[in-house]
Design a protein around this motif. Structure first.
Motif, short mmCIF file in Angstrom:
data_model
loop_
_atom_site.label_atom_id
_atom_site.label_comp_id
_atom_site.label_asym_id
_atom_site.label_seq_id
_atom_site.Cartn_x
_atom_site.Cartn_y
_atom_site.Cartn_z
N SER A 184 10.54 -25.03 -10.50
CA SER A 184 11.35 -23.76 -9.79
C SER A 184 12.32 -24.26 -8.96
CB SER A 184 10.31 -22.81 -8.95
OG SER A 184 9.47 -22.32 -9.64
N TYR A 210 15.32 -26.14 -10.70
CA TYR A 210 16.03 -24.80 -11.05
C TYR A 210 17.06 -24.37 -9.86
CZ TYR A 210 17.30 -20.45 -13.32
OH TYR A 210 18.00 -19.49 -13.97
N MET A 260 26.10 -23.01 -8.79
CA MET A 260 27.00 -21.72 -8.21
C MET A 260 27.86 -22.09 -7.09
SD MET A 260 25.17 -19.83 -10.55
CE MET A 260 25.48 -18.36 -10.24
N PHE A 261 27.38 -22.86 -5.98
CA PHE A 261 28.41 -23.34 -4.95
C PHE A 261 29.35 -24.38 -5.51
CE2 PHE A 261 25.66 -21.84 -1.48
CZ PHE A 261 26.01 -20.70 -1.34
N PHE A 296 30.72 -10.11 2.18
CA PHE A 296 29.26 -10.72 1.79
C PHE A 296 28.56 -11.05 2.66
CE2 PHE A 296 26.72 -13.92 -0.23
CZ PHE A 296 25.79 -13.19 -1.18
N GLN A 305 25.57 -8.48 3.17
CA GLN A 305 24.86 -8.52 1.98
C GLN A 305 23.73 -7.82 1.51
OE1 GLN A 305 21.75 -11.52 0.15
NE2 GLN A 305 22.62 -12.59 1.90
N ILE A 323 22.41 -2.19 -4.74
CA ILE A 323 22.46 -2.55 -6.47
C ILE A 323 21.13 -2.32 -6.89
CG2 ILE A 323 22.58 -4.29 -7.94
CD1 ILE A 323 24.88 -5.30 -6.63
N LYS A 328 27.21 -1.27 -10.14
CA LYS A 328 28.07 -2.39 -9.46
C LYS A 328 29.36 -2.04 -9.21
CE LYS A 328 28.53 -5.77 -12.41
NZ LYS A 328 28.43 -7.08 -13.20
N THR A 370 15.65 -16.64 -13.38
CA THR A 370 15.88 -16.78 -12.02
C THR A 370 15.18 -15.71 -11.16
OG1 THR A 370 18.36 -17.18 -12.64
CG2 THR A 370 17.84 -16.80 -10.30
N ILE A 383 11.43 -16.74 -10.40
CA ILE A 383 11.53 -17.87 -9.53
C ILE A 383 11.69 -17.34 -8.12
CG2 ILE A 383 12.82 -20.00 -8.62
CD1 ILE A 383 13.10 -20.88 -11.34
N LEU A 384 12.75 -16.50 -8.16
CA LEU A 384 13.06 -16.05 -6.66
C LEU A 384 11.69 -15.14 -6.18
CD1 LEU A 384 16.66 -14.89 -6.74
CD2 LEU A 384 15.83 -16.95 -5.72
N GLY A 399 15.85 -15.44 0.82
CA GLY A 399 16.93 -15.01 0.94
C GLY A 399 18.32 -15.72 0.69
N PHE A 400 18.08 -16.86 1.13
CA PHE A 400 19.29 -17.83 0.51
C PHE A 400 19.65 -17.95 -0.64
CE2 PHE A 400 20.41 -22.26 -0.23
CZ PHE A 400 22.01 -22.19 0.32
N PHE A 401 18.64 -18.23 -1.45
CA PHE A 401 18.59 -18.61 -2.69
C PHE A 401 19.11 -17.28 -3.67
CE2 PHE A 401 15.88 -22.29 -2.01
CZ PHE A 401 16.65 -23.31 -2.57
N ARG A 402 18.43 -16.28 -3.06
CA ARG A 402 19.38 -15.04 -3.65
C ARG A 402 20.47 -14.74 -3.50
NH1 ARG A 402 16.35 -9.61 -1.84
NH2 ARG A 402 17.91 -9.91 0.01
N ALA A 403 21.04 -15.21 -2.43
CA ALA A 403 22.57 -15.14 -2.14
C ALA A 403 23.24 -16.33 -2.91
CB ALA A 403 22.81 -15.39 -0.45
N VAL A 404 22.67 -17.11 -3.15
CA VAL A 404 23.31 -18.24 -4.04
C VAL A 404 23.74 -17.79 -5.20
CG1 VAL A 404 22.96 -20.60 -5.30
CG2 VAL A 404 22.42 -20.24 -2.69
N PHE A 405 22.58 -17.03 -6.00
CA PHE A 405 22.80 -16.66 -7.23
C PHE A 405 23.55 -15.48 -7.45
CE2 PHE A 405 19.39 -19.44 -7.99
CZ PHE A 405 19.44 -20.11 -8.99
N PHE A 406 23.57 -14.88 -6.48
CA PHE A 406 24.25 -13.37 -6.32
C PHE A 406 25.76 -13.43 -6.14
CE2 PHE A 406 25.70 -9.27 -4.17
CZ PHE A 406 25.51 -8.64 -5.36
N PHE A 407 26.18 -14.30 -4.93
CA PHE A 407 27.77 -13.96 -4.65
C PHE A 407 28.63 -13.89 -5.65
CE2 PHE A 407 30.13 -17.79 -4.89
CZ PHE A 407 29.31 -19.07 -5.17
N PHE A 423 23.65 -9.91 -10.74
CA PHE A 423 23.58 -8.40 -10.83
C PHE A 423 22.30 -8.24 -11.42
CE2 PHE A 423 24.46 -4.50 -13.30
CZ PHE A 423 24.44 -3.74 -12.24
N LEU A 430 19.19 -9.32 -9.75
CA LEU A 430 18.70 -8.44 -8.73
C LEU A 430 17.84 -7.30 -9.28
CD1 LEU A 430 19.65 -8.99 -5.63
CD2 LEU A 430 21.18 -6.94 -6.03
#
Lengths: 357, 340
Positions: free
Chosen positions: A31, A34, A42-43, A340, A344, A351, A357, B138, B141-142, B150-158, B217, B220
Motif C-alpha cells: 500500500s 503504491y 499523479m503530481f 478543487f 473538493q 460524484i 461526472k 487504489t 488501498i484508500l 483524504g490527501f491521497f484520495r485527492a492525489v488520485f482524484f484531481f 472517478f 471514487l
C-alpha cells in the motif's frame, strides 16, 4: 492484486516482526509503496509542467533538461550594445575565468573579460560552460496575454462558463420543480424522457446539432456552445431527487398564504435545494470550462475560440512555441485547481452519490 | 447529496452563497411574468410551464437532431441543409459496411471507418481492463486505515477535473523527443524513443494517459462501494482469524462485485467515445494508428475538404447503436446492483 511472492512476504515479516504488536502484512508495504508511486505519477507531471512553464525558450530546448528554471546570466559590458552571455571558461593554463561571449564563429567563440573589456579571447566552444542562475521567465505568461489573443480566449471561456451555468441552473431547477412538487398526468413519462436523453451524447448527434445551430444562425458565436448543452438530464435528475425530500406541508402552507407558484419556487423550494444546486453549479462550471469537442466543431474563428480550442490550435502550429503553451496550460488549469482546493468534498460526495461526472 | 452533513459549515455556506447569488437575481426579475402566466393557466397548468424551457432545449438540441441524423444518413452530397440534399437510400450504410472480411480493415471500402472501429476496440479493451484494475487497487488501498487518507484520495482524484486538452499537453510535454522521459532513458543508458512515431507506443500512451486522467472517478465510485460494506463482516472474519487474502476473495470482492460491474459498463460507455485527450496528444497519428470512431465522424463531417455529412451521420448512428447496447447493459447492471 499483485502478489510480490511468498519469499518477499517471509522476508518482510522477519524484518518487521519486532515493530510493535500488530504484525505487518505484505499488503501494508504494498500500500505505502503504491501510494508513494501514486504521488510521483499523479503530481509529477503537473509539477513538471509548472516548472517548465517558467523556463525561457532556450532553457526549454536544453537536453537533458534541468528541474528548476535556470537562465543564463547576461551582462552589460562596456562598449557593447546588447547584453552578453556569461560563461565559465577553462583557460589553456588550467585556470577558470568568467568571460562574456561577443559572438560565436563555428566552433570558436570570441570572448571578453567583463571586468576588463579591452581583453579579448578566442576560445573553443567545448571549453566553456554556461553560468546560470535561478530565474523565472515571467514573460512566458506576460507575452501571450499581451501579444496573442489569449486574453480574448480567456474572456470567451469565462463568458461561456458563467452564462451556460446560469442558464443550466435556471431551466434545470425549473424542470426539477415541475417534476417534483406537482402530481400530474404524464409526469413519469416526462421523467423517463429526460433520463432517456442521457443515452444520446453529443458524439452521436454532432452533425445534426451543427445543422440546427447553423439554422439558428449561431455558428461562430458563443451561443452555439452555451445553448446546446444547457438542458442537462443529470442536472434535472439530481435536483429533482433533492426536491422530492422537501416536505409537502411547506408548499401547502405557502399556497394557503396565497403565494404564487413562482414565489413558492424561488422563495421556498430553491433556498432549501441550495446544496444540490451548488453541486450542479460546480459540475456545470467544470463541464463548460473543460468542454472541447463541441466548441472545436462550432467555433472556427479565432475571435470566438475558448481557452481549450485556442490551446489546441497553438499546439497544432508548425512552429510550436512550447514556452507559451506551457504557461497558458497553467493558466487554464488554475481555475479548476482553485475549485478543487476549496470544494473538493462537494465534488467527491457529489460524484459518489450520483455517479455522474 | 442528502448526507452532506459532514461538510465544514463555513465552506459550505460560502460556496452556496457564491453559487446562489446571481441565480437569485435572475429569479427576482422573472417574478412578474410568471404570476401573469399563472393567472392564465391556473395552478394545474404550472408544472408544464416550469418544464417548458428545459423541454424546448431537449427538443431542439437532442430530439430533433436525433431524427435529422437518420435523415442525413439516407442522403448524399455536401449540402448541409436537408432540403438541398439528395435521397440515396441505404447507400451510405452500404458504403460504410462494405468489407470483404470484417476482421481486416484494409479489405473494406471505407477502411478509415473500420480502422477507427478497430482502434477503438483495442483501446477500449486495454483502457477499460487496466482502468478498472488500477481503480480497484487504489480504492482498496484508500479504504484501509492509512495516514492521510483524504490527501491521497485527492492525489488520485484531481486529474479528473483537468480538461482533456490540459491533460494531453502535460503528457505531450513529457513524451516529446527531447522530453524528460527520454532524458531519463538516456541517463540510464538507453536510446531515445520517438513515442509519437511508433504506432504501438502512441496507442500505449493514449491508453496510459486516458487511464491517468479518469482513474480517480472510478476509484471514487468503488471506494463508496467498499465503504458501504458492513464493518461487522470484517470484524467477524478477524475474530475467526481469517487471512487477509481470504477476506478479500470471500467478502470484499463478492460484495463489491455489483459496483465493479457498474464501473466496467460506465468505463465502456466513456471509452467507446474516446476523443479529446488522444486527439490533442497524438492527433490520431502516426498515420491512423490512434484514430478512433469519434474522430472518424469528426473528420468526415467537419475537417475534410469535402464535408460528407451523410457518411458522418451514418457512422454516428453505428456508434449510437453500440452505445445503446451498452446503455441497456448499464441499466440492467445498475438495477441488479440496486435490488441487491
Amino acid at each position: 492484486m499483485a502478489d510480490p511472492g511468498v519469499e518477499t512476504k517471509n522476508l518482510v515479516s522477519i524484518i518487521l516482526a519486532r515493530r510493535g504488536r500488530k504484525k505487518w502484512h505484505w499488503t501494508d508495504i504494498f500500500s505505502y509503496t503504491y501510494l508513494a508511486l501514486g504521488i510521483f505519477l499523479m503530481f509529477g507531471p503537473v509539477l513538471w509542467l509548472g516548472m517548465s512553464s517558467f523556463k525561457t525558450r532556450a532553457g526549454l530546448l536544453e537536453f537533458p533538461p534541468t528541474f528548476f528554471p535556470l537562465g543564463q546570466i547576461e551582462l552589460q559590458v562596456e562598449g557593447y550594445e546588447k547584453p552578453l552571455l556569461l560563461f565559465d571558461v577553462k583557460m589553456d593554463d588550467g585556470s577558470t575565468r568568467q568571460l562574456a561571449q561577443i559572438r560565436r564563429i563555428g566552433i570558436v567563440s570570441q570572448m571578453v573579460d567583463p571586468k576588463n573589456p579591452g581583453e579579448k579571447f578566442k576560445i573553443p566552444i567545448d571549453q566553456r560552460t554556461k553560468v546560470r542562475e535561478f530565474r523565472m521567465a515571467w514573460e512566458n505568461y506576460r507575452d501571450p496575454l499581451e501579444r496573442f489573443n489569449f486574453l480574448l480566449f480567456l474572456k470567451n471561456s469565462v463568458v461561456v462558463t458563467v452564462v451556460a451555468t446560469l442558464v443550466t441552473l435556471l431551466i434545470n431547477s425549473m424542470a426539477a420543480y415541475g417534476l417534483s412538487i406537482y402530481e400530474f398526468r404524464g409526469r413519469n413519462a416526462i421523467m423517463l424522457f429526460v433520463i432517456g436523453t442521457l443515452m444520446i451524447p453529443i458524439t452521436v448527434i454532432m452533425v445534426p446539432v451543427y445543422l440546427v445551430v447553423t439554422n439558428l444562425g449561431m455558428v461562430n458565436s458563443l451561443w452555439a456552445v452555451i445553448l446546446p448543452g444547457a438542458a442537462t438530464p443529470t442536472g434535472v435528475f439530481l435536483l429533482r431527487q433533492y426536491m422530492l425530500t422537501i416536505p409537502k406541508e411547506l408548499i401547502e402552507a405557502a399556497r394557503m398564504d396565497n403565494a404564487s407558484e413562482w414565489t413558492i419556487f424561488s422563495k421556498v423550494v430553491l433556498p432549501l435545494a441550495m446544496p444540490a444546486i451548488a453541486v450542479l453549479a460546480i459540475f456545470s462550471v467544470m463541464w463548460r470550462w473543460n468542454e472541447f469537442l463541441w466548441p472545436l466543431i462550432v467555433l472556427n474563428r479565432t475571435e470566438v475560440y475558448t481557452l481549450q480550442v485556442g490551446l489546441n490550435a497553438f499546439q497544432g502550429e508548425l512552429d510550436v512555441q512550447w514556452h507559451y503553451i506551457l504557461a497558458m496550460t497553467v493558466v487554464t488549469l488554475i481555475p479548476v485547481a482553485l475549485v478543487f482546493a476549496f470544494l473538493q468534498k462537494f465534488i467527491t460526495t457529489g460524484i459518489a452519490s450520483s455517479g455522474m461526472k | 447529496m442528502t448526507k452532506n452533513t459532514d461538510q465544514p459549515a463555513a465552506v459550505k455556506n460560502t460556496a452556496v452563497s457564491i453559487a446562489g447569488w446571481p441565480v437569485q437575481q435572475v429569479f427576482r426579475l422573472l417574478e412578474y411574468p410568471f404570476s401573469k402566466i399563472q393567472r392564465g393557466v391556473g395552478v394545474q397548468g404550472m408544472p408544464w410551464i416550469f418544464l417548458l424551457p428545459n423541454l424546448i432545449f431537449f427538443g431542439i438540441f437532442v430530439i430533433i437532431p436525433l431524427f435529422i441524423n437518420f435523415a442525413f444518413s439516407f442522403t448524399g452530397g455536401t449540402e448541409l441543409f436537408l432540403s438541398n440534399r439528395v435521397y440515396t437510400g441505404t447507400e451510405q450504410y452500404r458504403f460504410l459496411l462494405d468489407c470483404k472480411t470484417f476482421g481486416d480493415p484494409i479489405t473494406c471500402r471505407e477502411d478509415r471507418f473500420w480502422k477507427g472501429l478497430y482502434n477503438t476496440f483495442i483501446f477500449v479493451f486495454f483502457q477499460v481492463s487496466f482502468l478498472v484494475l488500477f481503480s480497484l487497487i487504489t480504492a482498496l488501498i484508500l479504504n484501509r486505515e492509512i495516514r492521510g487518507r483524504g490527501f491521497f484520495r485527492a492525489v488520485f482524484f484531481f486529474p479528473v477535473l483537468l480538461s482533456p486538452v490540459v491533460v494531453a499537453l502535460i503528457w505531450k510535454w513529457i513524451l516529446l523527443r527531447d522530453g524528460i522521459l527520454n532524458a531519463f532513458l538516456v541517463s540510464i543508458g538507453m536510446d531515445k524513443i520517438l513515442f509519437f512515431v511508433s504506432p504501438e507506443w502512441a496507442m500505449f500512451w493514449a491508453v496510459f494517459v486516458s487511464i491517468w486522467a479518469h482513474m480517480g472517478f472510478y476509484t471514487l465510485i468503488l471506494l463508496a462501494g467498499l465503504q458501504a460494506i458492513q464493518p461487522d463482516l470484517y470484524e467477524a472474519a478477524e475474530m475467526d482469524g481469517t487471512s487477509k487474502e481470504r477476506v478479500f476473495w470471500r467478502i470484499t470482492l463478492p460484495l463489491l462485485w455489483p459496483n465493479l460491474l457498474v464501473v466496467v459498463v460506465l468505463a465502456l460507455i466513456k471509452g467507446v467515445q474516446v476523443f479529446d485527450e488522444v486527439f490533442v496528444l497524438t492527433g490520431g497519428g502516426p498515420g491512423t494508428a490512434t484514430q478512433f470512431i469519434v474522430q472518424y465522424i469528426y473528420n468526415t463531417g467537419f475537417t475534410e475538404q469535402v464535408q460528407n455529412f451523410g457518411l458522418a451521420s451514418a457512422a454516428s448512428i453505428v456508434l449510437g447503436v453500440i452505445l445503446f447496447v451498452l446503455t441497456m447493459l448499464q441499466l440492467a447492471v445498475t438495477r441488479a446492483r440496486d435490488n441487491g
